[in-house]
Design an enzyme around this catalytic site. Structure first.
Site, PDB file in Angstrom:
ATOM      1  N   HIS A  70      -9.757   2.097  -0.005  1.00 32.98           N
ATOM      2  CA  HIS A  70      -9.683   1.005   0.958  1.00 32.98           C
ATOM      3  C   HIS A  70     -10.786   1.103   2.010  1.00 32.98           C
ATOM      4  O   HIS A  70     -10.566   0.831   3.197  1.00 32.98           O
ATOM      5  CB  HIS A  70      -8.292   1.006   1.608  1.00 32.98           C
ATOM      6  CG  HIS A  70      -7.831  -0.328   2.070  1.00 32.98           C
ATOM      7  ND1 HIS A  70      -8.370  -0.979   3.155  1.00 32.98           N
ATOM      8  CD2 HIS A  70      -6.877  -1.159   1.584  1.00 32.98           C
ATOM      9  CE1 HIS A  70      -7.756  -2.127   3.326  1.00 32.98           C
ATOM     10  NE2 HIS A  70      -6.846  -2.259   2.381  1.00 32.98           N
ATOM     11  N   ALA A  71     -12.013   1.457   1.591  1.00 35.55           N
ATOM     12  CA  ALA A  71     -13.121   1.542   2.558  1.00 35.55           C
ATOM     13  C   ALA A  71     -13.495   0.154   3.070  1.00 35.55           C
ATOM     14  O   ALA A  71     -13.514  -0.811   2.302  1.00 35.55           O
ATOM     15  CB  ALA A  71     -14.329   2.189   1.903  1.00 35.55           C
ATOM     16  N   HIS A  84       0.797  -1.236   0.000  1.00 35.99           N
ATOM     17  CA  HIS A  84       0.000   0.000   0.000  1.00 35.99           C
ATOM     18  C   HIS A  84       0.828   1.285   0.000  1.00 35.99           C
ATOM     19  O   HIS A  84       0.486   2.255   0.696  1.00 35.99           O
ATOM     20  CB  HIS A  84      -0.957   0.018   1.194  1.00 35.99           C
ATOM     21  CG  HIS A  84      -2.037  -1.037   1.129  1.00 35.99           C
ATOM     22  ND1 HIS A  84      -2.491  -1.578  -0.038  1.00 35.99           N
ATOM     23  CD2 HIS A  84      -2.763  -1.642   2.119  1.00 35.99           C
ATOM     24  CE1 HIS A  84      -3.458  -2.463   0.220  1.00 35.99           C
ATOM     25  NE2 HIS A  84      -3.635  -2.528   1.523  1.00 35.99           N
ATOM     26  N   GLU A 122     -11.724  -3.647  -3.303  1.00 38.18           N
ATOM     27  CA  GLU A 122     -10.784  -2.659  -3.826  1.00 38.18           C
ATOM     28  C   GLU A 122     -10.532  -2.911  -5.310  1.00 38.18           C
ATOM     29  O   GLU A 122      -9.921  -3.918  -5.670  1.00 38.18           O
ATOM     30  CB  GLU A 122      -9.453  -2.767  -3.067  1.00 38.18           C
ATOM     31  CG  GLU A 122      -9.581  -2.825  -1.570  1.00 38.18           C
ATOM     32  CD  GLU A 122      -8.381  -3.523  -0.911  1.00 38.18           C
ATOM     33  OE1 GLU A 122      -7.235  -3.339  -1.372  1.00 38.18           O
ATOM     34  OE2 GLU A 122      -8.594  -4.265   0.046  1.00 38.18           O
ATOM     35  N   GLN A 130      -9.795  -6.694  -5.254  1.00 43.26           N
ATOM     36  CA  GLN A 130      -9.333  -7.398  -4.061  1.00 43.26           C
ATOM     37  C   GLN A 130     -10.499  -7.460  -3.090  1.00 43.26           C
ATOM     38  O   GLN A 130     -11.047  -6.431  -2.702  1.00 43.26           O
ATOM     39  CB  GLN A 130      -8.152  -6.635  -3.420  1.00 43.26           C
ATOM     40  CG  GLN A 130      -7.550  -7.310  -2.196  1.00 43.26           C
ATOM     41  CD  GLN A 130      -6.476  -8.352  -2.536  1.00 43.26           C
ATOM     42  OE1 GLN A 130      -6.039  -8.460  -3.682  1.00 43.26           O
ATOM     43  NE2 GLN A 130      -6.068  -9.129  -1.550  1.00 43.26           N
TER      44      GLN A 130
HETATM   45  C1  GLA Z   1      -5.341  -5.116   2.007  1.00 43.95           C
HETATM   46  C2  GLA Z   1      -4.620  -6.414   1.940  1.00 43.95           C
HETATM   47  C3  GLA Z   1      -4.667  -7.140   3.238  1.00 43.95           C
HETATM   48  C4  GLA Z   1      -4.294  -6.246   4.395  1.00 43.95           C
HETATM   49  C5  GLA Z   1      -5.135  -4.994   4.377  1.00 43.95           C
HETATM   50  C6  GLA Z   1      -4.727  -4.011   5.440  1.00 43.95           C
HETATM   51  O1  GLA Z   1      -6.667  -5.190   1.726  1.00 43.95           O
HETATM   52  O2  GLA Z   1      -5.082  -7.238   0.900  1.00 43.95           O
HETATM   53  O3  GLA Z   1      -3.808  -8.246   3.204  1.00 43.95           O
HETATM   54  O4  GLA Z   1      -2.933  -5.918   4.313  1.00 43.95           O
HETATM   55  O5  GLA Z   1      -5.031  -4.351   3.152  1.00 43.95           O
HETATM   56  O6  GLA Z   1      -4.690  -4.586   6.689  1.00 43.95           O
END
Ligand code: GLA
Length: 379
Positions: A203-204, A128, A340, A313
């Protein structure tokens, strides 16, 4: 009437019409530890749906939507103040994620023959966008707008060349727009003065029963994906695509998230945390396709995710630890999920791999990405 007077009258009439159906307000949200002012915006549509945004991380910090009986709840995770967002309890809640969302193997990649090193902030991998100056942690400039019956905020931020190890000065905008159909659209755009890699997303964390409800396992999910991208034990994509058929990842028919999640508990993902290859059919570049639909049978609230991206994701909140969020509510293990939209994870290390996604942004080109979170109710 003189032309300038006519223009004034029509402008005034226009504003009246617009504010009746769409409104945006701006207020002070507080300051970061470093003393930078953070703004909070609230969008309201004619149905009374509200969306709140913060300039720190160009983040989605609140979404108030009615259930089937008209009872309103805030369905996304967040905090009541900037300090909450700066604390360890913030697991990328609602943020714009980047410059490359998701994982990059061994925290490095090579572009045009040159190796770039990034922060290893997830074991040996990069996650991220980095440690201290990833896009979720910086303060963006937000400009509110009301036009043609919609309201929104356009955030902009310039990431300097080399920030968090990424090459190129990158000018970005993220525009959130709320319409009267209870659709929240997010449009991303970026340009770079040097070749670079990019993957922006939001990333909500959603729980349609209201953020702070105990579980996401009772929600029913549909994913428009025949395939997913398998990962190794550090959650790095292997470069393959595998069919979901016969696995707990098959959500082509709407299925309760909790029905098969325990089959995945012993994997390194600890549950659902997978990138799905969206079935795009004949849709061309930039065309929007329905990727996912989440339904909360109890409240009747629904969320449909529509995007022009190749991947999504689905993360089932496995790493949530029960920290407190807005209004003192507890955000426990698997009590929300993220959907996501993005390119496939670790694309920087899979350049040229057949069937994989392109994440390279070159000077003169423009990165574009659209995602709609459409809210509704089912009886
Ligand atoms: C994303 C990843 C997860 C985790 C989250 C944050 O969605 O796919 O593995 O790292 O972010 O905790």
């Amino acid at each position: 009437m003189r032309r300038s007077a006519m223009l004034l009258v029509s402008l005034a009439l226009g504003l009246c019409v617009q504010t009746a159906s769409a409104k945006v307000t701006e207020s002070d949200f507080g300051k970061t530890k470093a003393g930078v002012e953070v703004k909070k915006f609230e969008l309201t549509n004619k149905n009374g749906m509200k969306v709140r945004l913060s300039s720190r991380g160009a983040a989605l910090i609140g979404v108030d939507v009615p259930d089937r009986d008209g009872k309103v709840a805030d369905v996304v995770f967040g905090f009541d103040d900037v300090a909450g967002y700066e604390s360890d309890a913030n697991d990328y809640f609602g943020c714009t994620t980047g410059r490359y969302a998701n994982r990059i193997a061994k925290a490095k990649f090579t572009l045009d023959g040159k190796e770039y090193k990034l922060a290893a902030n997830n074991g040996v991998n990069h996650l991220h966008g980095g440690k201290t100056e990833s896009l979720d942690k910086v303060v963006w400039t937000g400009v509110p707008f009301e036009k043609d019956g919609v309201s929104g905020v356009k955030f902009s931020y310039t990431s300097p060349d080399g920030q968090e190890g990424y090459p190129g000065k990158q000018d970005m905008t993220v525009t959130f727009t709320l319409n009267d159909k209870n659709e929240l659209k997010i449009d991303y755009s970026a340009k770079s003065d040097k070749p670079t890699v990019i993957n922006l997303t939001n990333h909500a964390y959603f729980n349609l029963g209201g953020a702070g409800s105990p579980t996401i396992n009772d929600h029913v999910l549909k994913l428009n994906a025949d395939n997913y991208t398998p990962v190794d034990d550090t959650l790095i994509t292997t470069g393959e695509k595998a069919p979901v058929e016969g696995t707990p990842l098959d959500f082509r028919t709407p299925t309760a998230i909790g029905k098969r999640v325990d089959e995945l508990t012993k994997t390194s993902a600890l549950g659902y945390d997978h990138n799905f290859v969206i079935n795009r059919g004949d849709a061309g570049e930039g065309e929007l396709v329905e990727a996912a639909k989440l339904v909360d049978p109890k409240s009747g609230r629904t969320l449909t995710v529509i995007t022009d991206q190749p991947g999504i994701q689905f993360y089932g909140g496995n790493f949530l630890k029960g920290n407190k969020g807005k209004g003192g509510k507890t955000y426990g293990h698997r009590s929300a999920c993220c959907l996501e939209t993005q390119v496939f994870p670790d694309s920087p290390n899979k350049q040229g791999l057949e069937g994989w996604t392109d994440c390279v942004l070159r000077p003169g080109d423009e990165y574009k990405h659209s995602c709609i979170y459409a809210f509704g109710v089912e009886k």
